[in-house]
Design a protein around this motif. Structure first.
Motif, PDB file in Angstrom:
ATOM      1  N   LEU A  17       0.898  -1.172  -0.129  1.00 52.93           N
ATOM      2  CA  LEU A  17      -0.158  -0.026   0.136  1.00 52.93           C
ATOM      3  C   LEU A  17       0.895   1.214  -0.108  1.00 52.93           C
ATOM      4  O   LEU A  17       0.236   2.206  -0.337  1.00 52.93           O
ATOM      5  N   GLY A  18       2.079   1.116   0.406  1.00 52.69           N
ATOM      6  CA  GLY A  18       2.781   2.257   0.470  1.00 52.69           C
ATOM      7  C   GLY A  18       2.545   3.486   1.430  1.00 52.69           C
ATOM      8  O   GLY A  18       2.213   3.010   2.571  1.00 52.69           O
ATOM      9  N   THR A  19       2.414   4.700   1.191  1.00 52.28           N
ATOM     10  CA  THR A  19       2.015   5.633   1.941  1.00 52.28           C
ATOM     11  C   THR A  19       0.763   5.893   1.693  1.00 52.28           C
ATOM     12  O   THR A  19       0.242   7.019   2.308  1.00 52.28           O
ATOM     13  N   ARG A  20      -0.049   5.300   0.933  1.00 51.81           N
ATOM     14  CA  ARG A  20      -1.088   5.819   0.599  1.00 51.81           C
ATOM     15  C   ARG A  20      -2.477   5.291   1.471  1.00 51.81           C
ATOM     16  O   ARG A  20      -2.065   4.573   2.568  1.00 51.81           O
ATOM     17  N   TYR A  21      -3.366   5.794   1.620  1.00 43.80           N
ATOM     18  CA  TYR A  21      -4.600   5.809   2.206  1.00 43.80           C
ATOM     19  C   TYR A  21      -4.770   6.339   3.885  1.00 43.80           C
ATOM     20  O   TYR A  21      -5.771   6.420   4.291  1.00 43.80           O
ATOM     21  N   GLY A  22      -3.525   6.748   4.279  1.00 46.15           N
ATOM     22  CA  GLY A  22      -3.443   7.469   5.631  1.00 46.15           C
ATOM     23  C   GLY A  22      -2.985   6.505   6.592  1.00 46.15           C
ATOM     24  O   GLY A  22      -3.471   5.511   6.547  1.00 46.15           O
ATOM     25  N   ALA A  23      -2.061   6.903   7.732  1.00 48.02           N
ATOM     26  CA  ALA A  23      -1.706   6.240   8.518  1.00 48.02           C
ATOM     27  C   ALA A  23      -2.739   5.405   9.735  1.00 48.02           C
ATOM     28  O   ALA A  23      -2.604   4.333   9.867  1.00 48.02           O
ATOM     29  N   THR A  24      -3.831   6.242   9.622  1.00 47.27           N
ATOM     30  CA  THR A  24      -4.848   5.725  10.895  1.00 47.27           C
ATOM     31  C   THR A  24      -5.651   4.308  10.172  1.00 47.27           C
ATOM     32  O   THR A  24      -5.829   3.755  10.801  1.00 47.27           O
ATOM     33  N   VAL A  25      -5.910   4.893   8.934  1.00 44.18           N
ATOM     34  CA  VAL A  25      -6.767   3.636   8.270  1.00 44.18           C
ATOM     35  C   VAL A  25      -5.809   2.552   7.768  1.00 44.18           C
ATOM     36  O   VAL A  25      -6.376   1.266   8.192  1.00 44.18           O
ATOM     37  N   ARG A  26      -4.525   2.663   7.790  1.00 46.26           N
ATOM     38  CA  ARG A  26      -3.628   1.483   7.410  1.00 46.26           C
ATOM     39  C   ARG A  26      -3.507   0.760   9.004  1.00 46.26           C
ATOM     40  O   ARG A  26      -3.336  -0.441   8.964  1.00 46.26           O
ATOM     41  N   LYS A  27      -3.563   1.452   9.933  1.00 45.06           N
ATOM     42  CA  LYS A  27      -3.310   0.880  11.233  1.00 45.06           C
ATOM     43  C   LYS A  27      -4.611   0.036  11.643  1.00 45.06           C
ATOM     44  O   LYS A  27      -4.494  -1.019  12.205  1.00 45.06           O
ATOM     45  N   ARG A  28      -5.570   0.658  11.432  1.00 46.26           N
ATOM     46  CA  ARG A  28      -6.911  -0.080  11.512  1.00 46.26           C
ATOM     47  C   ARG A  28      -7.163  -1.331  10.719  1.00 46.26           C
ATOM     48  O   ARG A  28      -7.479  -2.537  10.858  1.00 46.26           O
ATOM     49  N   TYR A  29      -6.589  -1.183   9.633  1.00 46.38           N
ATOM     50  CA  TYR A  29      -6.424  -2.541   8.495  1.00 46.38           C
ATOM     51  C   TYR A  29      -5.632  -3.450   9.205  1.00 46.38           C
ATOM     52  O   TYR A  29      -5.916  -4.530   9.025  1.00 46.38           O
ATOM     53  N   VAL A  30      -4.402  -3.006   9.758  1.00 44.42           N
ATOM     54  CA  VAL A  30      -3.505  -4.027  10.233  1.00 44.42           C
ATOM     55  C   VAL A  30      -4.047  -4.923  11.256  1.00 44.42           C
ATOM     56  O   VAL A  30      -4.229  -5.942  11.371  1.00 44.42           O
ATOM     57  N   LYS A  31      -4.868  -4.100  12.003  1.00 47.90           N
ATOM     58  CA  LYS A  31      -5.574  -4.685  13.331  1.00 47.90           C
ATOM     59  C   LYS A  31      -6.496  -5.890  12.909  1.00 47.90           C
ATOM     60  O   LYS A  31      -6.461  -6.919  13.341  1.00 47.90           O
TER      61      LYS A  31
END
Ligand SMILES: [Zn+2]
Length: 114
Positions: A17-31
């Protein structure tokens, strides 16, 4: 003295995903995705071999037990409420029990992804 610096950063399921979609959304996605990919315990045979077959469909690799569950986890709080309701408890009893369960399960005001 040269300090060793790792060349790659471990980002888990957000690789690609790289730097896309925002850090918060990526963090939630990881969870959500780490919980999704993790093998879960089978409600039929007890082995930790349950994987998601499709959205809401879970299958045990050991005993081939297939069952309906949450979209990202095999069991959700809402599913537990529904099961109790299906057993024939009154709505008041179910909501009372759900409130008790959620109060016990969530001491902090943490956001839940269901
Ligand atoms: Zn099983």
């Amino acid at each position: 003295m040269v300090k060793k610096v790792p060349k790659t950063k471990k980002v888990g399921p957000t690789r690609g995903l790289g730097t896309r979609y925002g850090a918060t959304v990526r963090k939630r996605y990881v969870k959500v995705v780490t919980e999704l990919k993790r093998p879960h315990k089978c409600p039929n045979c007890g082995f930790v071999r349950v994987h998601r077959e499709s959205v809401g469909v879970w299958k045990c690799g050991k005993c081939n037990f297939t069952f309906a569950g949450g979209a990202y986890t095999p069991a959700t709080k809402l599913g537990a409420v529904a099961r109790r309701a299906a057993k024939g408890l009154t709505v008041e009893e179910v909501t009372k029990e759900a409130a008790k369960a959620s109060a016990a399960a969530e001491p902090a005001t943490e956001e839940k992804t269901d």
